[in-house]
Design an enzyme around this catalytic site. Sequence first.
Site, PDB file in Angstrom:
ATOM      1  N   ILE A 151      44.919 -37.351 -66.128  1.00  0.00           N
ATOM      2  CA  ILE A 151      44.242 -36.276 -65.391  1.00  0.00           C
ATOM      3  C   ILE A 151      44.920 -36.033 -64.053  1.00  0.00           C
ATOM      4  O   ILE A 151      45.158 -34.886 -63.653  1.00  0.00           O
ATOM      5  CB  ILE A 151      42.752 -36.597 -65.215  1.00  0.00           C
ATOM      6  CG1 ILE A 151      42.061 -36.644 -66.581  1.00  0.00           C
ATOM      7  CG2 ILE A 151      42.076 -35.572 -64.306  1.00  0.00           C
ATOM      8  CD1 ILE A 151      40.628 -37.127 -66.541  1.00  0.00           C
ATOM      9  N   ASP A 170      49.272 -44.990 -56.859  1.00  0.00           N
ATOM     10  CA  ASP A 170      48.923 -45.532 -58.168  1.00  0.00           C
ATOM     11  C   ASP A 170      49.830 -46.736 -58.411  1.00  0.00           C
ATOM     12  O   ASP A 170      51.049 -46.581 -58.516  1.00  0.00           O
ATOM     13  CB  ASP A 170      49.131 -44.480 -59.262  1.00  0.00           C
ATOM     14  CG  ASP A 170      48.604 -44.928 -60.621  1.00  0.00           C
ATOM     15  OD1 ASP A 170      48.680 -46.138 -60.923  1.00  0.00           O
ATOM     16  OD2 ASP A 170      48.101 -44.078 -61.375  1.00  0.00           O
ATOM     17  N   CYS A 229      36.025 -36.256 -59.114  1.00  0.00           N
ATOM     18  CA  CYS A 229      35.543 -35.897 -60.448  1.00  0.00           C
ATOM     19  C   CYS A 229      35.800 -37.037 -61.437  1.00  0.00           C
ATOM     20  O   CYS A 229      35.798 -36.817 -62.652  1.00  0.00           O
ATOM     21  CB  CYS A 229      36.260 -34.642 -60.955  1.00  0.00           C
ATOM     22  SG  CYS A 229      35.859 -33.154 -60.052  1.00  0.00           S
ATOM     23  N   ASP A 255      31.422 -34.660 -58.176  1.00  0.00           N
ATOM     24  CA  ASP A 255      30.888 -34.361 -59.508  1.00  0.00           C
ATOM     25  C   ASP A 255      30.244 -35.593 -60.115  1.00  0.00           C
ATOM     26  O   ASP A 255      29.557 -35.497 -61.125  1.00  0.00           O
ATOM     27  CB  ASP A 255      32.020 -33.864 -60.410  1.00  0.00           C
ATOM     28  CG  ASP A 255      31.531 -33.404 -61.775  1.00  0.00           C
ATOM     29  OD1 ASP A 255      30.549 -32.637 -61.815  1.00  0.00           O
ATOM     30  OD2 ASP A 255      32.116 -33.826 -62.785  1.00  0.00           O
ATOM     31  N   GLU A 260      23.357 -42.063 -61.599  1.00  0.00           N
ATOM     32  CA  GLU A 260      23.195 -40.799 -62.305  1.00  0.00           C
ATOM     33  C   GLU A 260      22.093 -40.919 -63.352  1.00  0.00           C
ATOM     34  O   GLU A 260      21.941 -41.985 -63.961  1.00  0.00           O
ATOM     35  CB  GLU A 260      24.521 -40.402 -62.974  1.00  0.00           C
ATOM     36  CG  GLU A 260      25.629 -40.081 -61.980  1.00  0.00           C
ATOM     37  CD  GLU A 260      26.908 -39.595 -62.655  1.00  0.00           C
ATOM     38  OE1 GLU A 260      26.926 -39.469 -63.898  1.00  0.00           O
ATOM     39  OE2 GLU A 260      27.889 -39.332 -61.945  1.00  0.00           O
ATOM     40  N   HIS A 278      28.035 -33.828 -62.824  1.00  0.00           N
ATOM     41  CA  HIS A 278      28.970 -34.462 -63.763  1.00  0.00           C
ATOM     42  C   HIS A 278      29.450 -33.449 -64.815  1.00  0.00           C
ATOM     43  O   HIS A 278      29.306 -33.657 -66.024  1.00  0.00           O
ATOM     44  CB  HIS A 278      28.329 -35.670 -64.446  1.00  0.00           C
ATOM     45  CG  HIS A 278      29.338 -36.698 -64.892  1.00  0.00           C
ATOM     46  ND1 HIS A 278      29.080 -38.036 -64.900  1.00  0.00           N
ATOM     47  CD2 HIS A 278      30.611 -36.567 -65.358  1.00  0.00           C
ATOM     48  CE1 HIS A 278      30.136 -38.706 -65.330  1.00  0.00           C
ATOM     49  NE2 HIS A 278      31.081 -37.828 -65.621  1.00  0.00           N
ATOM     50  N   LEU A 279      30.069 -32.390 -64.307  1.00  0.00           N
ATOM     51  CA  LEU A 279      30.517 -31.289 -65.162  1.00  0.00           C
ATOM     52  C   LEU A 279      31.990 -31.390 -65.542  1.00  0.00           C
ATOM     53  O   LEU A 279      32.516 -30.497 -66.196  1.00  0.00           O
ATOM     54  CB  LEU A 279      30.290 -29.947 -64.456  1.00  0.00           C
ATOM     55  CG  LEU A 279      28.838 -29.565 -64.130  1.00  0.00           C
ATOM     56  CD1 LEU A 279      28.811 -28.212 -63.423  1.00  0.00           C
ATOM     57  CD2 LEU A 279      27.997 -29.522 -65.389  1.00  0.00           C
ATOM     58  N   GLY A 280      32.670 -32.467 -65.124  1.00  0.00           N
ATOM     59  CA  GLY A 280      34.103 -32.566 -65.338  1.00  0.00           C
ATOM     60  C   GLY A 280      34.540 -32.281 -66.756  1.00  0.00           C
ATOM     61  O   GLY A 280      35.567 -31.643 -66.989  1.00  0.00           O
ATOM     62  N   ALA A 281      33.770 -32.765 -67.725  1.00  0.00           N
ATOM     63  CA  ALA A 281      34.141 -32.578 -69.131  1.00  0.00           C
ATOM     64  C   ALA A 281      33.341 -31.466 -69.801  1.00  0.00           C
ATOM     65  O   ALA A 281      33.402 -31.316 -71.024  1.00  0.00           O
ATOM     66  CB  ALA A 281      33.941 -33.885 -69.886  1.00  0.00           C
TER      67      ALA A 281
END
Length: 524
Positions: A151, A170, A229, A255, A260, A278-281
């Site tokens: 991502i 990273d 996100c 997000d 939750e 939590h709309l990422g997907a």
Amino acid sequence: MPKVLISDQMDPRAAQIFRERGVEVDEITGKTKDELIAMIGGYDGLAIRSSTKVTKEVIAAATNLKVVGRAGIGVDNVDIPSASAAGVVVMNTPFGNSITTAEHAIALMFALARDLPEADKSTQAGKWEKNRFMGVEVTGKTLGLIGAGNIGSIVADRALGLRMKVVAFDPFLTPERAVELGVEKVTLEELLARADFITLHTPLTDSTRNILSAENIARTKPGVRIVNCARGGLIDEAALKEALDSGHVAGAALDVFVNEPAKDSPLFGTPGFISTPHLGASTNEAQVNVAIQVAEQMADYLMTGGITNALNVPSLSAEDAPKVRPYLALAEKLGSLMGQLAHDNLTKIAIEVEGAAAELNIKPITGAVLAGLMRVYSDTVNMVNAPFLARERGLDIREVRHDREGDYHTLIRVSVQTSQGERSVAGTLFANSQPRLVEIFGVKVEADLAGQMLYVVNEDAPGFIGRLGTTLGEAGVNIGTFHLGRRAAGGEAVLLLSVDQPVGPALDKVKALPGVKVVKALAF
């Protein structure tokens, strides 16, 4: 026929794929924890999204469960250590919603840059506060990625298209991959000091929990804007609230939250804060993709042994599974033989492959060896939980790949370090499919490993084989096959016999024969 339970709402194509692949499927959603525990024992697979909690208690009740498939990337709702200990494969679908999640992060970044939610609310209230909403451009700004995996790399690509400069933290990002992505690899401290926008794209682990802590938020560039996100828990939400209130952080868009559904949060109502549930997907394309992928992956595993996107066992494609399966049978038999003959005080184990075996993925072979070895300790061990059990017992595991081809076109050797020294066994495949033992503790021997067997080490002397046969015959034990090896004439000999009946009391009579050094009943 394997049976799968879909316990969360999922695109209908998932159930369709299961049925097309020969898997029986039930779609039963919205059950409580106790209801799930009561029914899970009848299923080989469990397909979930984020609602179902696969706890230690659920796994304990799932006596037939072989695989849990998460339609999506996050597996916070699955107790992976308990699944691993129970020999259950845990899969996710890390690529099905990648574009959707990345696009949502970019959307939230724009929303922060131009204060879109507040501007919309003000305009629809009839205020027309044109001078109140002074935003910032993203062009020329520095985006800091915390996590540059699937991502994160998509976000980087989109940001570069917006003429942003991208820096990335990273630990697993190689310099070569950074060049390929067009990003600059930096330390976390450098990222915090330089980024105008920060987006997070990393799983929630012990090392990433609160990676944006109060201390790290204080190290950020004044006026930074933060987007998450990925997973709740990556940001200290209380510290973020303070930084927004003080103005050090100009804006934040979340997000995901620690708790939750987030129906109450100290961040709600804070100026500069934007939230989504939590709309990422949450796009039609993503939900179809992850449903199809999880069904395909689970069906492959249950029907062919193929393993894709597993989090607790090495992957093995459906195409490679038939090629590797004979090697897994050989590896498990070698591990079982070693476990039955040399299981006391094991400290180290080495799995070596050569010839054709060296061209394969060695991880499944290692898992199969450990499954055979660890079966001495547990009847429920398999190649999924065997590495877990081995590490739990402090076993030092080494994998060695040899390019050479020796006396056999393919060979697996298993060596262990015991209190009596090193012991090793080796095996090959006849006709590329039939496991065969070819060496045991330094003695050349060719034998099938199957059923009830008797292992005997004795002094090589005339008449011993006759006495052994007579002793077993008098006890009513019939010899099926007979395999003999020795180091030298008159020295130490090794016998492996397959028998049609358990040796039982005759074992002591064999031990009493002159010249016998070791006797062990084996079972495969």
